[in-house]
Design a protein around this motif. Structure first.
Motif, PDB file in Angstrom:
ATOM      1  N   VAL A 116      38.709  35.345  39.558  1.00  0.00           N
ATOM      2  CA  VAL A 116      39.626  35.140  38.439  1.00  0.00           C
ATOM      3  C   VAL A 116      40.981  35.701  38.854  1.00  0.00           C
ATOM      4  CG1 VAL A 116      40.134  35.695  36.039  1.00  0.00           C
ATOM      5  CG2 VAL A 116      37.760  35.306  36.748  1.00  0.00           C
ATOM      6  N   PRO A 117      42.036  34.874  38.878  1.00  0.00           N
ATOM      7  CA  PRO A 117      43.346  35.379  39.299  1.00  0.00           C
ATOM      8  C   PRO A 117      43.890  36.426  38.326  1.00  0.00           C
ATOM      9  CG  PRO A 117      43.272  32.976  39.340  1.00  0.00           C
ATOM     10  CD  PRO A 117      42.049  33.433  38.617  1.00  0.00           C
ATOM     11  N   ALA A 118      44.800  37.245  38.821  1.00  0.00           N
ATOM     12  CA  ALA A 118      45.481  38.209  37.967  1.00  0.00           C
ATOM     13  C   ALA A 118      46.224  37.499  36.837  1.00  0.00           C
ATOM     14  CB  ALA A 118      46.461  39.037  38.801  1.00  0.00           C
ATOM     15  N   GLU A 119      46.359  38.201  35.700  1.00  0.00           N
ATOM     16  CA  GLU A 119      47.146  37.713  34.562  1.00  0.00           C
ATOM     17  C   GLU A 119      46.652  36.363  34.021  1.00  0.00           C
ATOM     18  OE1 GLU A 119      49.522  39.674  33.461  1.00  0.00           O
ATOM     19  OE2 GLU A 119      49.974  40.988  35.143  1.00  0.00           O
ATOM     20  N   ARG A 155      44.000  41.825  38.254  1.00  0.00           N
ATOM     21  CA  ARG A 155      44.711  42.747  37.379  1.00  0.00           C
ATOM     22  C   ARG A 155      45.133  42.040  36.087  1.00  0.00           C
ATOM     23  NH1 ARG A 155      48.157  47.448  38.187  1.00  0.00           N
ATOM     24  NH2 ARG A 155      47.222  47.523  40.264  1.00  0.00           N
ATOM     25  N   ASN A 156      44.862  42.694  34.954  1.00  0.00           N
ATOM     26  CA  ASN A 156      45.234  42.184  33.625  1.00  0.00           C
ATOM     27  C   ASN A 156      44.582  40.846  33.268  1.00  0.00           C
ATOM     28  OD1 ASN A 156      47.000  44.344  32.846  1.00  0.00           O
ATOM     29  ND2 ASN A 156      48.545  43.500  34.214  1.00  0.00           N
ATOM     30  N   ALA A 157      43.546  40.456  34.001  1.00  0.00           N
ATOM     31  CA  ALA A 157      42.813  39.242  33.640  1.00  0.00           C
ATOM     32  C   ALA A 157      41.998  39.484  32.367  1.00  0.00           C
ATOM     33  CB  ALA A 157      41.890  38.821  34.770  1.00  0.00           C
ATOM     34  N   PHE A 158      41.679  38.378  31.673  1.00  0.00           N
ATOM     35  CA  PHE A 158      40.885  38.463  30.446  1.00  0.00           C
ATOM     36  C   PHE A 158      39.785  37.414  30.516  1.00  0.00           C
ATOM     37  CE2 PHE A 158      39.540  37.883  26.159  1.00  0.00           C
ATOM     38  CZ  PHE A 158      39.758  39.090  25.515  1.00  0.00           C
ATOM     39  N   CYS A 216      42.729  46.614  37.928  1.00  0.00           N
ATOM     40  CA  CYS A 216      43.293  47.439  36.864  1.00  0.00           C
ATOM     41  C   CYS A 216      43.578  46.642  35.584  1.00  0.00           C
ATOM     42  CB  CYS A 216      44.563  48.094  37.376  1.00  0.00           C
ATOM     43  SG  CYS A 216      45.419  49.111  36.172  1.00  0.00           S
ATOM     44  N   CYS A 217      43.176  47.200  34.454  1.00  0.00           N
ATOM     45  CA  CYS A 217      43.491  46.682  33.114  1.00  0.00           C
ATOM     46  C   CYS A 217      42.830  45.347  32.794  1.00  0.00           C
ATOM     47  CB  CYS A 217      44.990  46.571  32.910  1.00  0.00           C
ATOM     48  SG  CYS A 217      45.826  48.164  32.790  1.00  0.00           S
ATOM     49  N   ALA A 218      41.888  44.892  33.590  1.00  0.00           N
ATOM     50  CA  ALA A 218      41.161  43.673  33.241  1.00  0.00           C
ATOM     51  C   ALA A 218      40.249  43.937  32.035  1.00  0.00           C
ATOM     52  CB  ALA A 218      40.341  43.178  34.419  1.00  0.00           C
ATOM     53  N   THR A 219      39.995  42.879  31.269  1.00  0.00           N
ATOM     54  CA  THR A 219      39.115  42.964  30.104  1.00  0.00           C
ATOM     55  C   THR A 219      38.051  41.886  30.202  1.00  0.00           C
ATOM     56  OG1 THR A 219      40.874  43.827  28.685  1.00  0.00           O
ATOM     57  CG2 THR A 219      38.989  42.798  27.591  1.00  0.00           C
ATOM     58  N   ILE A 220      36.797  42.272  29.980  1.00  0.00           N
ATOM     59  CA  ILE A 220      35.679  41.322  30.004  1.00  0.00           C
ATOM     60  C   ILE A 220      35.045  41.332  28.625  1.00  0.00           C
ATOM     61  CG2 ILE A 220      33.534  40.666  31.131  1.00  0.00           C
ATOM     62  CD1 ILE A 220      34.462  42.087  33.611  1.00  0.00           C
ATOM     63  N   GLY A 221      34.988  40.151  27.994  1.00  0.00           N
ATOM     64  CA  GLY A 221      34.605  40.042  26.595  1.00  0.00           C
ATOM     65  C   GLY A 221      33.106  40.152  26.349  1.00  0.00           C
ATOM     66  N   VAL A 222      32.765  40.189  25.072  1.00  0.00           N
ATOM     67  CA  VAL A 222      31.391  40.414  24.622  1.00  0.00           C
ATOM     68  C   VAL A 222      30.431  39.403  25.255  1.00  0.00           C
ATOM     69  CG1 VAL A 222      29.855  40.430  22.626  1.00  0.00           C
ATOM     70  CG2 VAL A 222      32.160  41.373  22.435  1.00  0.00           C
ATOM     71  N   GLY A 223      29.356  39.911  25.857  1.00  0.00           N
ATOM     72  CA  GLY A 223      28.290  39.061  26.361  1.00  0.00           C
ATOM     73  C   GLY A 223      28.635  38.235  27.580  1.00  0.00           C
ATOM     74  N   ALA A 224      29.759  38.490  28.226  1.00  0.00           N
ATOM     75  CA  ALA A 224      30.119  37.724  29.423  1.00  0.00           C
ATOM     76  C   ALA A 224      29.246  38.141  30.599  1.00  0.00           C
ATOM     77  CB  ALA A 224      31.589  37.925  29.755  1.00  0.00           C
ATOM     78  N   THR A 225      29.096  37.209  31.536  1.00  0.00           N
ATOM     79  CA  THR A 225      28.319  37.449  32.757  1.00  0.00           C
ATOM     80  C   THR A 225      29.188  37.174  33.966  1.00  0.00           C
ATOM     81  OG1 THR A 225      26.242  36.835  31.675  1.00  0.00           O
ATOM     82  CG2 THR A 225      26.294  36.735  34.084  1.00  0.00           C
ATOM     83  N   LEU A 267      42.367  29.225  31.052  1.00  0.00           N
ATOM     84  CA  LEU A 267      42.949  28.656  29.844  1.00  0.00           C
ATOM     85  C   LEU A 267      44.463  28.815  29.808  1.00  0.00           C
ATOM     86  CD1 LEU A 267      40.446  29.849  27.084  1.00  0.00           C
ATOM     87  CD2 LEU A 267      40.465  27.675  28.316  1.00  0.00           C
ATOM     88  N   ARG A 268      44.928  30.023  30.144  1.00  0.00           N
ATOM     89  CA  ARG A 268      46.356  30.295  30.097  1.00  0.00           C
ATOM     90  C   ARG A 268      46.620  31.611  30.796  1.00  0.00           C
ATOM     91  NH1 ARG A 268      44.181  31.746  25.156  1.00  0.00           N
ATOM     92  NH2 ARG A 268      44.622  33.874  24.464  1.00  0.00           N
ATOM     93  N   SER A 269      47.885  31.981  30.903  1.00  0.00           N
ATOM     94  CA  SER A 269      48.257  33.276  31.444  1.00  0.00           C
ATOM     95  C   SER A 269      48.005  34.364  30.393  1.00  0.00           C
ATOM     96  CB  SER A 269      49.749  33.285  31.831  1.00  0.00           C
ATOM     97  OG  SER A 269      50.188  34.591  32.119  1.00  0.00           O
ATOM     98  N   SER A 270      47.625  35.527  30.852  1.00  0.00           N
ATOM     99  CA  SER A 270      47.438  36.671  29.943  1.00  0.00           C
ATOM    100  C   SER A 270      48.673  37.543  29.900  1.00  0.00           C
ATOM    101  CB  SER A 270      46.223  37.509  30.373  1.00  0.00           C
ATOM    102  OG  SER A 270      46.451  38.090  31.645  1.00  0.00           O
ATOM    103  N   ALA A 271      49.709  37.192  30.643  1.00  0.00           N
ATOM    104  CA  ALA A 271      50.923  38.039  30.705  1.00  0.00           C
ATOM    105  C   ALA A 271      51.675  38.000  29.388  1.00  0.00           C
ATOM    106  CB  ALA A 271      51.808  37.569  31.831  1.00  0.00           C
TER     107      ALA A 271
END
Length: 276
Positions: free
Chosen positions: A258-261, A244-247, A221-230, A272-276
């Protein structure tokens, strides 16, 4: 054109038509055509019935005779507006912006949400906000106020007959959705994405343009995958997981869970860092 029966019966029959069309498209079409004349009138400013041939059903799809609202008035909302016009032949009655109402965008009035639910309490709605957590909040607000989320699928999308898409989701031009893919509610899948077999995308996720997702992947839920990612494939019974909420950053290559947040980027993708 006169609607058959009361508005309540019309909505009930529309729901039955959608249910029937999944397994018995010809029966559903014949039932609908028995209600109204062969010449369908397209009414002005969003109050309309639209019948369009769709290869997936090998028949027709029915859009409710309700106004359409689009929540948002920025770039993504203008894209959703363009797809609604192209895919549904519908003119939304308003764009919603609580911070800058009282203007027009792409020849559509911009009003506040409070004004919208007062003027159009029975409307369909699309939440055209790119931020996943914000879109989740707005989606549940709209549901609680009695608005109906509309699923938007652009022309030029290929989707397997074994795939499913939840209400409120938006699938943009050029996207391919393969076998046994499950897409939840209020999901955005942007231009030219590729979603392979047995992928599960939970509610309120966002896939930016040209995301490639191989088979057996679970996106929470609420994860975001950026432009051109594979995202490479998992395996049957052990999907690769994006929490959940990963970016996932633009252009990243995800080769492990990829862990949550968590924000990940790079080739291969690293935290890189937490997305929370």
């Amino acid at each position: 054109m006169t609607r058959p029966g009361s508005l309540r019966n019309w909505n009930d029959n529309e729901w039955q038509l959608h249910r029937a069309s999944k397994d018995r498209p010809k029966e559903a079409i014949d039932t609908f055509l028995s209600w109204c004349s062969a010449e369908l009138e397209v009414l002005h400013r969003g109050y309309q019935v639209v019948i369009r041939r769709t290869p997936r059903l090998e028949g027709f799809a029915l859009m409710a005779a309700r106004p359409l609202l689009i929540y948002g008035a920025g770039g993504h909302a203008r894209e959703v507006l363009g797809i609604a016009r192209a895919a549904l032949n519908v003119e939304p009655v308003a764009l919603l912006d609580d911070f800058n109402p009282g203007r027009t965008v792409s020849n559509v009035e911009v009003i506040t949400y409070a004004d919208a639910i007062t003027r159009f309490p029975d409307a369909n709605i699309l939440i055209a906000i790119g931020d996943s957590p914000a879109r989740k909040s707005l989606y549940h607000r709209a549901l609680s106020d009695g608005l109906t989320p509309l699923t938007l699928r652009a022309p030029g999308v290929w989707m397997s007959s074994t795939a499913s898409v939840g209400p409120g989701s938006q699938i943009f031009f050029g996207t391919a959705i393969s076998e046994n893919v499950v897409i939840g509610e209020n999901v955005i899948i942007n231009f030219h994405c590729s979603i392979s077999h047995d992928v599960v995308i939970a509610d309120h996720c966002t896939l930016a343009p040209r995301v490639t997702c191989a088979g057996n992947v679970a996106i929470d839920c609420c994860a975001t995958i950026g432009v051109g990612a594979t995202v490479i494939n998992g395996s049957a019974g052990k999907p690769l997981k994006i929490g959940r909420n990963a970016f996932v950053g633009a252009g990243a290559v995800v080769i492990s869970d990829v862990p949550a947040e968590t924000v990940v980027a790079g080739v291969p993708a690293r935290p890189l860092r937490s997305s929370a």
